[in-house]
Structure formats: structure tokens, C-alpha cells
Design a protein around this motif. Sequence first.
Motif, short mmCIF file in Angstrom:
data_model
loop_
_atom_site.label_atom_id
_atom_site.label_comp_id
_atom_site.label_asym_id
_atom_site.label_seq_id
_atom_site.Cartn_x
_atom_site.Cartn_y
_atom_site.Cartn_z
N ARG A 33 -16.42 -1.66 -5.99
CA ARG A 33 -16.16 -3.03 -5.60
C ARG A 33 -14.77 -3.42 -5.38
NH1 ARG A 33 -20.05 -7.30 -8.44
NH2 ARG A 33 -19.10 -6.48 -10.25
N THR A 34 -14.01 -2.99 -6.35
CA THR A 34 -12.51 -3.24 -6.52
C THR A 34 -11.84 -2.72 -5.16
OG1 THR A 34 -12.46 -3.29 -8.78
CG2 THR A 34 -10.66 -2.90 -7.61
N ILE A 35 -12.23 -1.27 -5.15
CA ILE A 35 -11.65 -0.48 -4.09
C ILE A 35 -12.00 -1.10 -2.75
CG2 ILE A 35 -11.76 1.78 -2.95
CD1 ILE A 35 -12.13 3.00 -5.65
N SER A 36 -13.28 -1.31 -2.56
CA SER A 36 -13.77 -2.10 -1.44
C SER A 36 -12.91 -3.37 -0.88
CB SER A 36 -15.36 -2.12 -1.44
OG SER A 36 -15.73 -2.82 -0.31
N ARG A 37 -13.02 -4.03 -2.03
CA ARG A 37 -12.03 -5.54 -1.92
C ARG A 37 -10.67 -5.04 -1.62
NH1 ARG A 37 -12.59 -7.14 -6.81
NH2 ARG A 37 -10.16 -7.13 -7.45
N LYS A 38 -10.11 -4.37 -2.03
CA LYS A 38 -8.70 -3.70 -1.55
C LYS A 38 -8.60 -3.26 -0.27
CE LYS A 38 -4.30 -2.02 -1.93
NZ LYS A 38 -4.60 -1.79 -0.54
N TYR A 39 -9.77 -2.45 0.10
CA TYR A 39 -9.63 -1.76 1.34
C TYR A 39 -9.82 -2.84 2.57
CZ TYR A 39 -11.34 0.86 5.21
OH TYR A 39 -11.85 1.55 6.65
N ASN A 40 -10.90 -3.98 2.32
CA ASN A 40 -11.18 -4.93 3.32
C ASN A 40 -10.23 -6.31 3.37
OD1 ASN A 40 -13.50 -3.66 4.60
ND2 ASN A 40 -14.55 -3.79 2.56
N GLY A 41 -9.45 -6.04 2.12
CA GLY A 41 -8.43 -7.41 2.00
C GLY A 41 -7.24 -7.35 2.98
N LYS A 42 -6.38 -8.16 2.80
CA LYS A 42 -5.08 -8.25 3.30
C LYS A 42 -3.81 -7.73 2.60
CE LYS A 42 -6.50 -12.60 5.86
NZ LYS A 42 -6.25 -14.07 5.99
N GLU A 43 -3.94 -7.12 1.47
CA GLU A 43 -3.11 -6.68 0.49
C GLU A 43 -2.65 -5.34 1.18
OE1 GLU A 43 -6.08 -7.48 -0.45
OE2 GLU A 43 -5.62 -9.30 -1.88
N ASP A 44 -1.42 -4.81 0.68
CA ASP A 44 -0.86 -3.64 1.30
C ASP A 44 -1.61 -2.44 0.64
OD1 ASP A 44 1.11 -5.05 2.63
OD2 ASP A 44 2.45 -5.22 1.12
N TYR A 65 5.78 -2.75 -5.36
CA TYR A 65 4.57 -3.24 -4.58
C TYR A 65 4.15 -4.52 -5.36
CZ TYR A 65 2.85 -1.02 -9.05
OH TYR A 65 2.72 -0.53 -10.25
N THR A 66 3.45 -5.45 -4.59
CA THR A 66 3.24 -6.82 -4.89
C THR A 66 2.42 -6.80 -6.29
OG1 THR A 66 1.18 -6.94 -3.63
CG2 THR A 66 3.24 -7.44 -2.62
N TYR A 67 2.58 -8.15 -6.75
CA TYR A 67 1.72 -8.46 -8.34
C TYR A 67 0.27 -8.37 -7.90
CZ TYR A 67 -0.18 -10.67 -12.34
OH TYR A 67 -0.69 -11.15 -13.31
N ALA A 68 -0.42 -8.64 -6.68
CA ALA A 68 -1.54 -8.69 -6.37
C ALA A 68 -2.33 -7.15 -6.12
CB ALA A 68 -1.84 -9.31 -5.00
N VAL A 69 -1.41 -6.24 -5.67
CA VAL A 69 -1.57 -4.90 -5.41
C VAL A 69 -1.70 -4.29 -7.04
CG1 VAL A 69 -0.93 -2.65 -4.79
CG2 VAL A 69 -0.85 -4.67 -3.18
N GLY A 70 -0.65 -4.68 -7.76
CA GLY A 70 -0.84 -4.32 -9.09
C GLY A 70 -1.81 -4.59 -10.08
N LEU A 87 0.48 3.43 -18.01
CA LEU A 87 0.36 2.95 -16.64
C LEU A 87 0.53 1.43 -16.88
CD1 LEU A 87 -2.32 4.98 -15.18
CD2 LEU A 87 0.15 5.48 -14.91
N LYS A 88 -0.06 0.94 -17.94
CA LYS A 88 0.29 -0.44 -17.93
C LYS A 88 1.60 -0.97 -17.93
CE LYS A 88 -1.65 -4.49 -20.68
NZ LYS A 88 -2.59 -4.70 -21.74
N SER A 89 2.39 -0.14 -18.87
CA SER A 89 3.65 -0.82 -19.06
C SER A 89 4.57 -0.59 -17.73
CB SER A 89 4.42 0.28 -20.32
OG SER A 89 3.72 -0.13 -21.44
N GLN A 90 4.11 0.95 -17.16
CA GLN A 90 4.82 1.32 -15.94
C GLN A 90 4.58 0.25 -14.76
OE1 GLN A 90 6.95 4.17 -15.41
NE2 GLN A 90 7.16 3.33 -13.42
N ASN A 91 3.26 -0.53 -14.87
CA ASN A 91 2.93 -1.21 -13.63
C ASN A 91 3.91 -2.43 -13.70
OD1 ASN A 91 1.19 -2.41 -11.78
ND2 ASN A 91 0.78 -3.84 -13.16
N ILE A 92 4.16 -3.01 -14.69
CA ILE A 92 4.91 -4.42 -15.16
C ILE A 92 6.54 -3.98 -14.47
CG2 ILE A 92 6.10 -5.59 -16.87
CD1 ILE A 92 3.49 -5.34 -18.52
#
Length: 585
Positions: free
Chosen positions: A473-484, A551-556, A538-543
Motif C-alpha cells: 500500500r505504501t509503494i502504491s501510494r507513492k507510485y500514484n501520488g504526486k511525490e517525487d 529528497y523531500t521530507y515526504a519522500v523520506g 538508514l534512519k540516521s542516514q535518512n535524516i
Amino acid sequence: MSFWVIFKLLGSLALLMFGMKSMSEALQKMAGPQLRHVLGAMTTNRFTGMLTGTLVTASVQSSTATTVMTVSFVNAGLLTLAQAISVIMGANIGTTLTAWIMAVGTSSSDASPFDISIVSYIGFFIGIVLIYMKKHRYIGDFLFGIGLLLLGLTTLKATGMSMDLANNETVTSFFKSFDPDSFVTTLIFLVLGGIMTFCVQSSAAVMAITMLLCSTGAMPIYQGIALVLGENIGTTVTSNLAALSANTQARRAALAHMFFNVFGVLWILFVFRVFIDMVCGWVSYDVEMTKDNATSSAFLANAAKLNFVLAAFHTSFNVVNTFILIWFIPQIERFVCWVIKPKKVDEEEDFRLHFITAGLLKTPELSVLEAQKEIQSFSMRMQRMFGMVRELLTLSSSATNKKDSKAGDFNKLYTRIEKYEGISDNMELEIAKYLDSVSDAHLSDDTKAKIRAMLREISELESIGDACFNMARTISRKYNGKEDHFIEKQYDHLHQMMELTDQSLTQMNRLMAGRKESFDVNRTFNIENEINNYRNQLKSQNITDVNNHEYTYAVGTIYMDIINECEKLGDYVVNVVEARMGTRK
């Protein structure tokens, strides 16, 4: 004939049937797992398979139990259908021990100083002591079963003697109405034996009635043995009807069982009199003796041997039949496979459980094996579901245009994952319902512990399905959303995390398919630690990457949702492993 005598007759049959059931279940509680291991290990060829089927059935006093164990191993791939057929042939020999127990239990004469019913009272006394000691309560259950069986037999014999069936005009005139030399008479009693066995669902009860009628002199030996032949077919009709709702291999095994007994009845009909006379000679029974040409005491003494004639015939018939057919097992296998074709069912639409079937007769102890195989199938299905999630992530990165062919594949795959999530929910509920019904029976402590562990396993496996669907669902939301889109580095990290997660699922399925004694549980714990450490990294790297505007905070956030779901899935895998191993980390 008074109602009191009829109820006494029915009650003694009920005691007999319940005693057999109690004795069989107690033996399975004591040696169920060991017998399953023997059955799996000692079937290297048709002869060892036949011998194993004989010994196991003689041990648990239930050919049904042996057949169910055998079918379970075929479904699990531990036995071929050919090996299973040899075991079923042996089970037919092993189950004849019941007739010998009955023959001994009803053979004591009034002149004998020993009354076998004394054994039943001794069994009751020792049995109740052992039951209250708890440590040996299964031996106590077994002794109680023996006691009930012998008490039922002696009560049945006493009731039959009091009815004086040999001098009962109604009974004797009924049997005299049939021509003893007619082939049609043999067929009538053969069908009658099959119908009686099918109606009472117990060949042991019909065998007891047959022995009662023959030993009292009411029914001629040839008609009695025709009833025994009918019992052999009647018990296979029951198992075939029960297997109708079962899987393909179970129905093939049941058909092979029926083929074995029907073939035996067909050839024995050609040598019916000759074979019976030969068995009577072994037991020293005079076929020609009647009430008219012998004294009353001599006639009754001769008639008392009929129980052993019936038992000897039952055993020799099955032994000879097995000796004939054991050479043609490959042909029997091809025949049953030709008759019963496998159902072609789409895996994605198949919500049916493969191993647990309501129709197939089984005992509570053996039901646990069926549930274990179903949970193994559940576990493998969850890894396939996770594989689809990994494929979905790959498609989301390659389908840049939502209207291209890759986008169509993405939507189809997402729909399949959604179906799998529904399947996982249904499997958890159905297996739990089945285990709940099994737990209502009297079980050994070991089996109760296994059921508790299995309930935990299916709960955690369903959670794995939920985690997979959450990722989808998360992948689908990302794919169908407006985020990069994720950047290349994020895709690399996601694929690496999913690879670790898939390794943990592989370890879990290795445990579910094998034996826990040979499983290295530390490997699972090490993979979990790798997943946890990688998640923290990865959590530390993401911040850092968000602060550096890679990349944007939403994508992160979406990116970390998938990472965290993989980490949760790894925890669920560890919980399944701990439940199966019976340990806590």
C-alpha cells in the motif's frame, strides 16, 4: 425378545466400540510421534512399507489412523503414493488383530475355570489408579479401553447365550430361508455386511455381531464369512465418502484401499468354499456337523470354534490378497491416478486449505500433523507474497508513465498482493478454528503444547501478511501520488533491506519444512540483528539526506515506512521461529 435384552445387546456393542476407540486413542497419545517417525522412515520399498503398515495398525488398533498418517506423509512429499499403497495393504493385515482379540474375548466356555471378564475388572482398577497418578494416565486410559472392550465382549456373549439364538425359531427360520449352497445367498450376505458396516460406522461392531450369531449356532459359517467380506468393503465405502471433500492424494489413497478390498472379494468368490474349508481345517472345525447329527454339547463345542474360524479367515484372506497385489502396486498407482485427476485451480484464487479436511476421518493426535503441514503451506505462501512486494517495488521504479504497460503490470500485481492478504486472513481463521476443535478432545500434554505453539505461529504469520500488504500500500501510494520518485540510493537501500528480510523468511521456511533438532536458530537471530542495525543506520542516514535536500521530507517518510515495515516483518519471523522451537530469545 424383551426390550431389556435388546438394550443390553446394544449397550454391550456400545461398550465394545467405545473400548476400541479409547484403547486406540490412548496408544496414539503414548506413541503417536514415534509411530509417525517409524512410518516415515521404514517405507524404503513395498515390503517394508507393508510390514510397517501392519505393525503400526496392530499397535494403534486403527487402520483409519494409519491411513490418515500415510496420506499426510504423501501430501508432505515424504512418501510416494506407491509407498502409501503398500502401507495401506499392511494396515489391512494389522487390523485383523481386532478379530483375534474378539475371538479370545468370547471363546471362554462355561466349563472353563477362567472368566476373561475378570481381566476387564483388573484393567479398570489398575487403570483408575494410573489415571489419578497423572504421570501414567495414558497407560490408565489404555487399560480402561481394554477393560471396556472385554466387558463389552463378555456381556455380548452372555446376552447372546441368554437369547438362545440357536433355538429361536424366528432367527433360525430366517437363515434357513436362504439356500446355503447358492451363490446368490453369498452375495446377499456380502452386501448385507457392507450395509451394516456403513450404517454403524464400525467393522469391529459388525464382526462382534457376526461372531455372536455364528458361535451360538444361529448362522451358518459360509453366511458369516460372507458378512465378514462385506465388512471389508463397507469400511472402505466409509473412508471414500469421507475423502470426497479431501485433496487429490487422500482420495487416491482411499480409492486404492477400496480397490484392494474389492479385488480381494472378487477372487475369493471363485474359491469361496475351498478357501473356507481350508481355514476350518486349520482350526479343527467340523463343517459337516449339525444339531441333527451330533449331541448338543458336541455341537456347541464345535460352534464355539467359529470365532477363531472367522478371525483366521479374516487374517489369511488379507495376507493372501496382499501377497497377490503387492507385486502390482505401480499398476494400482497408475489406475487410481487415471481415475482421480488433480483439480486445476488457480493458486491466487485457491482459498481452500490443502491438508486440513473436514471429511477425512482422523483422531485428535493425528490432526496436529495435518495442521502442521497446513501452517507450513501458510508460511511458504507468505514468502511468495513478500516476493511480490519486492517485484512491486521494482515495477514502481521502472513504470515512469502511469499509462504504459509497466503500469498495467503494477496494478495487476498489487491486486494479487491484496488477494494474498485476504487469503492469509482466511487461513489464520480456518486453521485456528480447526485447532480449537481439536483442543476440545482429550490430548497429551505434548500435543496441547504443540497446539498452543501453532496458534501463536499462525497469528505471527498473519502479521507477516499484514506487513507485506502495508508495504504494498505504501509503494502504491507513492507510485500514484504526486511525490517525487525515490532516488537511486534509496532503491538500493530498500532492495538490500528486502534481501535481508527474504533471507529471514527463507530460514523460517527451512525450519517449518524440516526438523527443529537440526535447525540453527542463531542464524535467524543474527539476520534479525542485521535488519535492526541496518534499519537504525538508514534512519540516521535518512535524516542527513533530508537535511542535505537530496529528497523531500515526504519522500523520506514513505521510504522509512517501508524500511520500518521490513524490520517489523523480521520480528514476526523471529516470533514464528521461537514458537516452533519452543524457546524465547
